[in-house]
Write a protein that holds these residues in place. Structure first.
Motif, PDB file in Angstrom:
ATOM      1  N   GLU A  29       0.835  -1.198   0.000  1.00  0.00           N
ATOM      2  CA  GLU A  29       0.000   0.000   0.000  1.00  0.00           C
ATOM      3  C   GLU A  29       0.874   1.254   0.000  1.00  0.00           C
ATOM      4  O   GLU A  29       0.598   2.215  -0.737  1.00  0.00           O
ATOM      5  N   TRP A  30       1.902   1.264   0.821  1.00  0.00           N
ATOM      6  CA  TRP A  30       2.810   2.413   0.869  1.00  0.00           C
ATOM      7  C   TRP A  30       3.552   2.570  -0.460  1.00  0.00           C
ATOM      8  O   TRP A  30       3.779   3.685  -0.927  1.00  0.00           O
ATOM      9  N   PHE A  31       3.942   1.453  -1.068  1.00  0.00           N
ATOM     10  CA  PHE A  31       4.696   1.514  -2.311  1.00  0.00           C
ATOM     11  C   PHE A  31       3.838   2.082  -3.440  1.00  0.00           C
ATOM     12  O   PHE A  31       4.325   2.863  -4.263  1.00  0.00           O
ATOM     13  N   VAL A  32       2.576   1.713  -3.484  1.00  0.00           N
ATOM     14  CA  VAL A  32       1.662   2.262  -4.500  1.00  0.00           C
ATOM     15  C   VAL A  32       1.580   3.782  -4.344  1.00  0.00           C
ATOM     16  O   VAL A  32       1.607   4.532  -5.332  1.00  0.00           O
ATOM     17  N   GLU A  33       1.489   4.252  -3.105  1.00  0.00           N
ATOM     18  CA  GLU A  33       1.449   5.687  -2.862  1.00  0.00           C
ATOM     19  C   GLU A  33       2.760   6.347  -3.254  1.00  0.00           C
ATOM     20  O   GLU A  33       2.777   7.462  -3.782  1.00  0.00           O
ATOM     21  N   ASN A  43      11.294   2.963  -6.276  1.00  0.00           N
ATOM     22  CA  ASN A  43      11.803   1.645  -5.871  1.00  0.00           C
ATOM     23  C   ASN A  43      13.262   1.690  -5.434  1.00  0.00           C
ATOM     24  O   ASN A  43      13.874   0.639  -5.209  1.00  0.00           O
ATOM     25  N   ALA A  44      13.830   2.895  -5.307  1.00  0.00           N
ATOM     26  CA  ALA A  44      15.212   3.010  -4.828  1.00  0.00           C
ATOM     27  C   ALA A  44      15.294   2.623  -3.357  1.00  0.00           C
ATOM     28  O   ALA A  44      14.435   2.985  -2.547  1.00  0.00           O
ATOM     29  N   PHE A  95      14.137   1.977   2.643  1.00  0.00           N
ATOM     30  CA  PHE A  95      13.420   2.806   1.683  1.00  0.00           C
ATOM     31  C   PHE A  95      13.113   4.146   2.350  1.00  0.00           C
ATOM     32  O   PHE A  95      12.658   4.168   3.499  1.00  0.00           O
ATOM     33  N   HIS A  96      13.342   5.249   1.637  1.00  0.00           N
ATOM     34  CA  HIS A  96      12.984   6.565   2.165  1.00  0.00           C
ATOM     35  C   HIS A  96      12.198   7.309   1.105  1.00  0.00           C
ATOM     36  O   HIS A  96      12.732   7.612   0.030  1.00  0.00           O
ATOM     37  N   TRP A  97      10.923   7.538   1.377  1.00  0.00           N
ATOM     38  CA  TRP A  97      10.066   8.277   0.463  1.00  0.00           C
ATOM     39  C   TRP A  97       9.840   9.662   1.036  1.00  0.00           C
ATOM     40  O   TRP A  97       8.921   9.907   1.834  1.00  0.00           O
TER      41      TRP A  97
END
Length: 212
Positions: A29-33, A43-44, A95-97
């Motif tokens: 869910e977080w990755f889709v956002e 995806n880094a 992962f850091h968004w």
């Protein structure tokens, strides 16, 4: 009145345990956002390893697959990261968004992906990237940029317009998590942190909130 911020982990710590899929569901869910919010490479991820002297090493790579089996990235097995992963059989990811003010940390043992998986992903890469996998002696000393370009030209001529097979030294790693931590920014550095842990890959996860 201060702004009310929804708790992203509300209800998750009740019972203090979760099924095998739960942290992967949250990550998905977080990755889709992140894919919608991040302008470059959502995806880094950083990959941390330890060398033969016990000194940590970290670098950025790209996540290529994730499911309940783990997190997959590809590399030259003769590179520094490749040698270190093969030696220790362990790694950590981060992962850091920034746009979402979120972070995910992953730790666990590492296994090599099946040849069939590596072949399929390698075949999907741009032709230049496949040539590069042959031309680059990753992590080793390079005398000049020209030397690299000469290797690229050599392998371009060698393979011509035919198929480019995957080099035996180039493949993928799957990090099988035994710990996944989710971090969400909050005002005044009073962040939300939730960590999933398990004692074995087939065990249920335990859930624990952490102080920020």
């Amino acid at each position: 009145m201060s702004e009310t911020i929804k708790d992203p982990f509300e209800g998750l710590t009740k019972g203090n345990s979760a099924g095998n899929a739960e942290p992967f569901r949250i990550f998905s869910e977080w990755f889709v956002e992140a894919e919608k919010a991040e302008s470059n490479d959502p995806n880094a991820m950083s990959v941390a390893t330890v060398d033969e002297n016990g000194l940590p090493n970290v670098r950025m790579v790209l996540l290529k697959e994730v499911d309940e089996r783990g997190f997959v990235f590809y590399t030259n097995y003769e590179s520094a990261k490749g040698r270190e992963v093969l030696s220790s059989g362990k790694a950590a990811l981060c992962f850091h968004w920034k746009s979402l003010r979120r972070c995910v940390r992953v730790r666990g043992p590492v296994v090599q992906v099946a040849d069939e998986e590596a072949d399929a992903y390698y075949a999907s890469r741009a032709r230049g990237s496949r040539i590069g996998a042959w031309a680059s002696k990753q992590s080793r000393p390079l005398e000049s940029r020209f030397a690299l370009e000469k290797e690229v030209a050599r392998y371009t001529a060698k393979f011509g317009f035919g198929e480019i097979p995957r080099p035996a030294h180039w493949s993928g790693f799957r990090v099988q998590p035994v710990e996944i931590e989710f971090w969400q920014d909050r005002p005044f550095r009073l962040h939300d942190r939730l960590v999933f842990k398990r004692d074995a890959l087939d065990a249920a996860w335990t859930i624990q909130r952490l102080y920020p």
